[in-house]
Design an enzyme around this catalytic site. Sequence first.
Site, PDB file in Angstrom:
ATOM      1  N   GLN A   1      -3.637   4.882   8.816  1.00  0.00           N
ATOM      2  CA  GLN A   1      -2.588   3.915   8.443  1.00  0.00           C
ATOM      3  C   GLN A   1      -2.402   3.944   6.925  1.00  0.00           C
ATOM      4  OE1 GLN A   1      -3.198  -0.039  10.723  1.00  0.00           O
ATOM      5  NE2 GLN A   1      -5.138   1.031  10.886  1.00  0.00           N
TER       6      GLN A   1
ATOM      7  N   ASP B   1      -2.365   6.442   0.922  1.00  0.00           N
ATOM      8  CA  ASP B   1      -2.874   6.860  -0.399  1.00  0.00           C
ATOM      9  C   ASP B   1      -3.132   8.357  -0.550  1.00  0.00           C
ATOM     10  OD1 ASP B   1      -5.330   7.186   0.985  1.00  0.00           O
ATOM     11  OD2 ASP B   1      -6.050   5.205   0.389  1.00  0.00           O
TER      12      ASP B   1
ATOM     13  N   CYS C   1      22.979  12.307  -4.590  1.00  0.00           N
ATOM     14  CA  CYS C   1      24.113  11.423  -4.275  1.00  0.00           C
ATOM     15  C   CYS C   1      24.174  10.163  -5.131  1.00  0.00           C
ATOM     16  CB  CYS C   1      24.098  11.055  -2.794  1.00  0.00           C
ATOM     17  SG  CYS C   1      22.833   9.849  -2.372  1.00  0.00           S
TER      18      CYS C   1
ATOM     19  N   CYS D   1      21.202   9.576   1.701  1.00  0.00           N
ATOM     20  CA  CYS D   1      21.255  10.944   2.235  1.00  0.00           C
ATOM     21  C   CYS D   1      19.861  11.381   2.699  1.00  0.00           C
ATOM     22  CB  CYS D   1      21.838  11.906   1.196  1.00  0.00           C
ATOM     23  SG  CYS D   1      20.725  12.334  -0.158  1.00  0.00           S
TER      24      CYS D   1
ATOM     25  N   ASN E   1     -16.979  -0.982  10.572  1.00  0.00           N
ATOM     26  CA  ASN E   1     -16.327  -1.992   9.724  1.00  0.00           C
ATOM     27  C   ASN E   1     -17.409  -2.870   9.100  1.00  0.00           C
ATOM     28  OD1 ASN E   1     -14.620  -4.310   8.839  1.00  0.00           O
ATOM     29  ND2 ASN E   1     -13.058  -3.284  10.070  1.00  0.00           N
TER      30      ASN E   1
ATOM     31  N   HIS F   1       1.939   5.314   8.590  1.00  0.00           N
ATOM     32  CA  HIS F   1       2.746   4.429   7.729  1.00  0.00           C
ATOM     33  C   HIS F   1       3.307   5.155   6.516  1.00  0.00           C
ATOM     34  CE1 HIS F   1       0.365   0.807   9.585  1.00  0.00           C
ATOM     35  NE2 HIS F   1       1.285   1.290  10.389  1.00  0.00           N
TER      36      HIS F   1
ATOM     37  N   CYS G   1      18.779   8.933  -6.521  1.00  0.00           N
ATOM     38  CA  CYS G   1      18.841  10.263  -5.921  1.00  0.00           C
ATOM     39  C   CYS G   1      19.676  11.197  -6.816  1.00  0.00           C
ATOM     40  CB  CYS G   1      19.479  10.130  -4.540  1.00  0.00           C
ATOM     41  SG  CYS G   1      19.731  11.690  -3.703  1.00  0.00           S
TER      42      CYS G   1
HETATM   43  C1  BJW Z   1     -14.330  -1.918   5.379  1.00  0.00           C
HETATM   44  C2  BJW Z   1     -14.759  -1.665   4.112  1.00  0.00           C
HETATM   45  C3  BJW Z   1     -15.680  -0.647   3.988  1.00  0.00           C
HETATM   46  C4  BJW Z   1     -13.275  -3.301   3.960  1.00  0.00           C
HETATM   47  N1  BJW Z   1     -16.079  -0.017   5.059  1.00  0.00           N
HETATM   48  N2  BJW Z   1     -14.678  -1.346   6.484  1.00  0.00           N
HETATM   49  C5  BJW Z   1       3.563  -6.415  18.628  1.00  0.00           C
HETATM   50  C6  BJW Z   1       3.034  -7.693  18.523  1.00  0.00           C
HETATM   51  C7  BJW Z   1       3.163  -8.425  17.330  1.00  0.00           C
HETATM   52  C8  BJW Z   1       3.836  -7.881  16.237  1.00  0.00           C
HETATM   53  C9  BJW Z   1       4.346  -6.619  16.350  1.00  0.00           C
HETATM   54  C10 BJW Z   1       4.219  -5.913  17.533  1.00  0.00           C
HETATM   55  N3  BJW Z   1       4.812  -4.683  17.349  1.00  0.00           N
HETATM   56  C11 BJW Z   1       5.305  -4.634  16.105  1.00  0.00           C
HETATM   57  C12 BJW Z   1       5.049  -5.790  15.478  1.00  0.00           C
HETATM   58  C13 BJW Z   1       5.464  -6.140  14.113  1.00  0.00           C
HETATM   59  C14 BJW Z   1       4.585  -5.556  13.052  1.00  0.00           C
HETATM   60  C15 BJW Z   1       3.183  -6.131  13.182  1.00  0.00           C
HETATM   61  O1  BJW Z   1       2.259  -5.506  13.648  1.00  0.00           O
HETATM   62  N4  BJW Z   1       2.999  -7.356  12.742  1.00  0.00           N
HETATM   63  C16 BJW Z   1       1.698  -8.014  12.830  1.00  0.00           C
HETATM   64  C17 BJW Z   1       1.081  -8.129  11.417  1.00  0.00           C
HETATM   65  C18 BJW Z   1       1.875  -9.317  13.497  1.00  0.00           C
HETATM   66  N5  BJW Z   1       4.564  -4.093  13.084  1.00  0.00           N
HETATM   67  C19 BJW Z   1       5.566  -3.394  12.568  1.00  0.00           C
HETATM   68  O2  BJW Z   1       6.546  -3.944  12.109  1.00  0.00           O
HETATM   69  C20 BJW Z   1       5.475  -1.888  12.615  1.00  0.00           C
HETATM   70  N6  BJW Z   1       6.677  -1.365  13.154  1.00  0.00           N
HETATM   71  C21 BJW Z   1       6.937  -1.353  14.450  1.00  0.00           C
HETATM   72  O3  BJW Z   1       6.120  -1.655  15.294  1.00  0.00           O
HETATM   73  O4  BJW Z   1       8.204  -0.964  14.737  1.00  0.00           O
HETATM   74  C22 BJW Z   1       8.713  -1.105  16.055  1.00  0.00           C
HETATM   75  C23 BJW Z   1      10.170  -0.698  15.990  1.00  0.00           C
HETATM   76  C24 BJW Z   1      10.671   0.204  16.917  1.00  0.00           C
HETATM   77  C25 BJW Z   1      12.013   0.580  16.861  1.00  0.00           C
HETATM   78  C26 BJW Z   1      12.838   0.054  15.884  1.00  0.00           C
HETATM   79  C27 BJW Z   1      12.354  -0.837  14.949  1.00  0.00           C
HETATM   80  C28 BJW Z   1      11.003  -1.218  15.010  1.00  0.00           C
HETATM   81  C29 BJW Z   1       5.361  -1.308  11.209  1.00  0.00           C
HETATM   82  C30 BJW Z   1       4.090  -1.684  10.548  1.00  0.00           C
HETATM   83  C31 BJW Z   1       4.103  -1.181   9.095  1.00  0.00           C
HETATM   84  C32 BJW Z   1       2.855  -1.627   8.338  1.00  0.00           C
HETATM   85  N7  BJW Z   1       3.053  -1.350   6.957  1.00  0.00           N
HETATM   86  C33 BJW Z   1       1.960  -1.643   6.013  1.00  0.00           C
HETATM   87  C34 BJW Z   1       2.492  -1.355   4.586  1.00  0.00           C
HETATM   88  C35 BJW Z   1       2.570   0.154   4.353  1.00  0.00           C
HETATM   89  C36 BJW Z   1       3.114   0.471   3.016  1.00  0.00           C
HETATM   90  C37 BJW Z   1       2.223   0.015   1.901  1.00  0.00           C
HETATM   91  O5  BJW Z   1       1.050   0.445   1.814  1.00  0.00           O
HETATM   92  O6  BJW Z   1       2.691  -0.773   1.095  1.00  0.00           O
HETATM   93  O7  BJW Z   1       0.816  -0.825   6.302  1.00  0.00           O
HETATM   94  S1  BJW Z   1       1.332  -3.305   6.143  1.00  0.00           S
HETATM   95  C38 BJW Z   1      -0.335  -2.880   5.778  1.00  0.00           C
HETATM   96  O8  BJW Z   1      -1.174  -3.194   6.932  1.00  0.00           O
HETATM   97  C39 BJW Z   1      -0.360  -1.335   5.636  1.00  0.00           C
HETATM   98  C40 BJW Z   1      -1.609  -0.979   6.402  1.00  0.00           C
HETATM   99  O9  BJW Z   1      -1.567   0.378   6.793  1.00  0.00           O
HETATM  100  C41 BJW Z   1      -1.598  -1.965   7.536  1.00  0.00           C
HETATM  101  C42 BJW Z   1      -2.936  -2.160   8.199  1.00  0.00           C
HETATM  102  O10 BJW Z   1      -3.872  -2.687   7.324  1.00  0.00           O
HETATM  103  P1  BJW Z   1      -5.391  -2.206   7.409  1.00  0.00           P
HETATM  104  O11 BJW Z   1      -5.481  -0.784   7.059  1.00  0.00           O
HETATM  105  O12 BJW Z   1      -5.964  -2.625   8.695  1.00  0.00           O
HETATM  106  O13 BJW Z   1      -6.040  -3.029   6.171  1.00  0.00           O
HETATM  107  P2  BJW Z   1      -6.609  -4.515   6.123  1.00  0.00           P
HETATM  108  O14 BJW Z   1      -6.677  -4.928   4.714  1.00  0.00           O
HETATM  109  O15 BJW Z   1      -5.871  -5.411   7.025  1.00  0.00           O
HETATM  110  O16 BJW Z   1      -8.088  -4.390   6.733  1.00  0.00           O
HETATM  111  C43 BJW Z   1      -9.127  -3.703   6.045  1.00  0.00           C
HETATM  112  C44 BJW Z   1     -10.350  -3.668   6.927  1.00  0.00           C
HETATM  113  O17 BJW Z   1     -11.333  -2.862   6.318  1.00  0.00           O
HETATM  114  C45 BJW Z   1     -10.984  -5.041   7.168  1.00  0.00           C
HETATM  115  O18 BJW Z   1     -11.271  -5.182   8.560  1.00  0.00           O
HETATM  116  C46 BJW Z   1     -12.290  -4.987   6.377  1.00  0.00           C
HETATM  117  O19 BJW Z   1     -13.334  -5.736   6.968  1.00  0.00           O
HETATM  118  C47 BJW Z   1     -12.579  -3.509   6.396  1.00  0.00           C
HETATM  119  N8  BJW Z   1     -13.354  -2.978   5.267  1.00  0.00           N
HETATM  120  N9  BJW Z   1     -14.099  -2.544   3.229  1.00  0.00           N
HETATM  121  C48 BJW Z   1     -15.582  -0.360   6.290  1.00  0.00           C
HETATM  122  N10 BJW Z   1     -16.173  -0.348   2.768  1.00  0.00           N
HETATM  123 ZN    ZN Z   2      20.796  10.811  -1.769  1.00  0.00          ZN
END
Ligand code: BJW
Ligand code: ZN
Length: 256
Positions: A105, A108, A153, A134, A216, A123, A150
Amino acid sequence: MLAANRTQIEQLARRLAGMRSVCCLTGAGISAESGVPTFRGADGLWRGHRAEQVATPEAFARDSALVWAFYNERRQRLLKVKPNPAHFACARLQRYFEHFDLITQNVDGLHQLAGCADVIELHGNIWTVRCTECARQMHGRCVLDGDPVCTDCGALLRPGVVWFGEPLPTSALQRAQQALARCQAMLVVGTSSVVQPAASMAGWAQQQGAFVVEVNIGNTPQSDTADARLVGPAGVIFPQLVEALESTQPNRGRQH
Ligand code: BJW
Ligand code: ZN
């Protein structure tokens, strides 16, 4: 919650050792030990910004300068960080197993810097920009000035990442589905398992018969359903797991 110990890690290594196909899903926690902030922790990346202010298409339409400032600040910080032992251990796992699919996900690019190939980026990638009008898309590890436009364009460029409410890239999703369907075990590392559809992937793999392992430092909604849990920092646990695997079958992992 007890921290993972050597015995647990060795037991898991023995179980994994005979497998042909393993999949790994990573989240922000795997990059935490490189100094990259996670999203939802106390020091999370959203601190000072609400997600809706910066990580939605609506936010970009409303205030592209704010959104670009957020991403440029992150680019600036990322230029200074390096992969950590967990990223390198992932790359070693890829050489160990006949099939090792890495789904991340993270945006970076640290898995690639550690030598992982064919990374499935759900992501997108923070170093990619694409035109809002475009088809132009570019990739480069640099910090951009203000709101970039861009050269083809003249329209505004946007970060090549997936925001809330946007669909995931079709090819990444298809490749992830193939990986989930064929894996015998799935390692879920450093993700809070709250963002869909990534959060459902371990459940899908488990339904197809995969053995699911969560790595985790804390609890997640997935912790109770995982078949095994290794509690602790990925940068410590993953290298130990790789060492245990490589000592179980010392000739594997070097020929691929
Ligand atoms: C350690 C550690 C160490 C710390 N060792 N562990 C169904 C139900 C409900 C909602 C939805 C659903 N389907 C879709 C949704 C909506 C939405 C969603 O999920 N919302 C929920 C939050 C409620 N999802 C979307 O909108 C997605 N799109 C989609 O489903 O589209 C459908 C569609 C179809 C057709 C047309 C239109 C739409 C898109 C999701 C995009 C997420 N984007 C982000 C930003 C990316 C860009 C950026 O970086 O700026 O992605 S949000 C952010 O969260 C980022 C991450 O990849 C993502 C996940 O976070 P992650 O990696 O889990 O990090 P943390 O901080 O949450 O957790 C860290 C963990 O590490 C913790 O557990 C710590 O304990 C642990 N940890 N140190 C091991 N050393
Ligand atoms: Zn363009």
